[in-house]
Motif scaffolding. Structure first.
Motif, mmCIF file in Angstrom:
data_model
loop_
_atom_site.group_PDB
_atom_site.id
_atom_site.type_symbol
_atom_site.label_atom_id
_atom_site.label_comp_id
_atom_site.label_asym_id
_atom_site.label_seq_id
_atom_site.Cartn_x
_atom_site.Cartn_y
_atom_site.Cartn_z
ATOM 1 N N LEU A 6 0.812 -1.272 -0.228
ATOM 2 C CA LEU A 6 -0.156 -0.386 -0.015
ATOM 3 C C LEU A 6 0.427 1.342 0.198
ATOM 4 O O LEU A 6 1.677 0.978 0.998
ATOM 5 N N GLU A 7 1.148 2.110 -0.774
ATOM 6 C CA GLU A 7 1.379 3.019 -1.396
ATOM 7 C C GLU A 7 1.041 4.756 -1.220
ATOM 8 O O GLU A 7 0.069 4.433 -2.759
ATOM 9 N N LYS A 8 0.731 5.674 -0.385
ATOM 10 C CA LYS A 8 0.491 6.981 -0.870
ATOM 11 C C LYS A 8 0.410 7.696 -1.705
ATOM 12 O O LYS A 8 -0.962 8.027 -2.127
ATOM 13 N N ASN A 9 1.695 7.588 -2.125
ATOM 14 C CA ASN A 9 2.090 8.481 -3.779
ATOM 15 C C ASN A 9 1.692 8.082 -4.519
ATOM 16 O O ASN A 9 0.638 6.654 -4.915
ATOM 17 N N ALA A 10 1.482 8.554 -6.050
ATOM 18 C CA ALA A 10 1.027 7.430 -6.870
ATOM 19 C C ALA A 10 1.544 6.833 -7.921
ATOM 20 O O ALA A 10 1.093 6.324 -9.092
ATOM 21 N N GLN B 196 8.476 8.086 -4.173
ATOM 22 C CA GLN B 196 8.738 9.006 -4.407
ATOM 23 C C GLN B 196 9.128 10.208 -3.342
ATOM 24 O O GLN B 196 9.335 10.924 -3.966
ATOM 25 N N GLU B 197 9.966 9.569 -2.658
ATOM 26 C CA GLU B 197 10.517 10.105 -1.484
ATOM 27 C C GLU B 197 11.778 9.608 -1.079
ATOM 28 O O GLU B 197 12.489 9.576 -2.024
ATOM 29 N N THR B 198 12.259 9.021 0.042
ATOM 30 C CA THR B 198 13.884 9.274 0.777
ATOM 31 C C THR B 198 14.822 7.920 -0.579
ATOM 32 O O THR B 198 15.417 8.360 -0.883
ATOM 33 N N SER B 199 13.412 7.306 -0.603
ATOM 34 C CA SER B 199 14.290 5.865 -1.428
ATOM 35 C C SER B 199 14.378 7.072 -3.042
ATOM 36 O O SER B 199 15.387 6.090 -3.581
ATOM 37 N N THR B 200 14.340 8.014 -3.804
ATOM 38 C CA THR B 200 15.121 8.194 -4.724
ATOM 39 C C THR B 200 15.833 10.329 -4.801
ATOM 40 O O THR B 200 16.203 10.769 -5.002
#
Length: 279
Positions: free
Chosen positions: A32-36, A40-44
């Motif tokens: 379950l991922e809140k972004n599209a 999209q956050e710390t991983s990149t």
């Protein structure tokens, strides 16, 4: 109510890697991922560095996982043609007190099982990096760089092939234990949802303490409360000044402002580090 075997909350690189592995032997894995989109956050938003394991106290879990993970990432990248470079890293000392810190990092690294560490003198440093003017440096040959997006694409593809399901734009806002199972609730594409799961794994990154609070954990008492620390990067224009990773002796939060070539050879400078209340 939907039913799942395992729910992974968060589709950063950790969540995707866990889902990829668990789905090898388990059906009903949901991410379950809140972004599209995943990652999209710390991983990149990082340097993309494959660390060697010199910065962590011997015997710590972080040290063990870093050294083991270093080898595993190189093996995965080589086997599946994921872009990477084993550049090596110089941790440089300018002041006398930093010389002692270099020795400590070397001792820690060797105790952690990091191979090939060397303290280099000025002449040896110049042969490796002509633009680096320091008296001493710790050379760690197993440090490198990887393209985070490509590594996540690999983990996502593996999880998907194993039957795991990624649900984006899906934010968890409720979590409670009912008997031997968990009830996970929230919104997905603006609609409310509820899932009953046998296991839930919290990989929510910057929001992991909030997920922990949903299940009733006292994050302050347990030491799980996150304190956000941001950093900024700059991209250098023109001829790259270095070919390797060049780091200072770490002071304060983070590992210090460093020079990081990317896979195209373009050098980034950063990050600085400062605490913020909100993100």
């Amino acid at each position: 109510m939907e039913e799942a075997n395992i729910v992974v909350i968060g589709a950063g690189i950790v969540g995707l890697a866990i889902a990829a592995k668990l789905s090898e032997r388990n059906e009903g894995v949901y991410i379950l991922e809140k972004n599209a989109k995943f990652g999209q956050e710390t991983s990149t938003h990082n340097s993309g560095v494959i660390h060697s394991g010199i910065h962590y106290p011997p015997g710590s879990l972080k040290a063990k996982l870093c050294v083991k993970g270093n080898l595993m990432i190189y093996e995965i990248c080589e086997k599946y043609k994921i872009p990477y470079k084993s550049l090596g890293k110089l941790t440089v000392a300018i002041e006398e007190e930093e010389m002692e810190e270099l020795e400590k990092l070397r001792r820690w690294g060797e105790a952690n099982g990091v191979e090939g560490l060397k303290i280099l003198e000025k002449e040896d440093i110049k042969r490796l990096e002509s633009n680096v003017e320091v008296e001493k440096a710790l050379y760690s040959p197993s440090t490198g760089i990887v393209e985070p997006d490509e590594l996540m694409n690999y983990f996502y593809a593996k999880a998907s092939q194993n039957g795991a399901v990624l649900a984006t734009k899906t934010e968890v806002t409720g979590l409670r234990k009912i008997g031997d199972e968990y009830e996970v609730s929230g919104t997905s594409f603006g609609e409310k949802f509820t899932i009953k799961a046998k296991s839930v794994i919290n990989c929510a990154g910057l929001y992991s303490d909030k997920i922990a609070m949903l299940i009733g954990l006292d994050v302050e008492k347990l030491g799980y409360k996150l304190h956000y620390c941001k950093g900024d990067y700059f991209r250098l224009i023109g001829k790259p000044p270095v070919k390797m990773l060049v780091y200072p002796v770490p002071k304060g939060p983070g590992l210090g402002i460093h020079l990081t070539p990317d896979l195209a050879g373009v050098v980034k400078l950063g990050p600085n580090a400062y605490y913020v209340d909100n993100i």
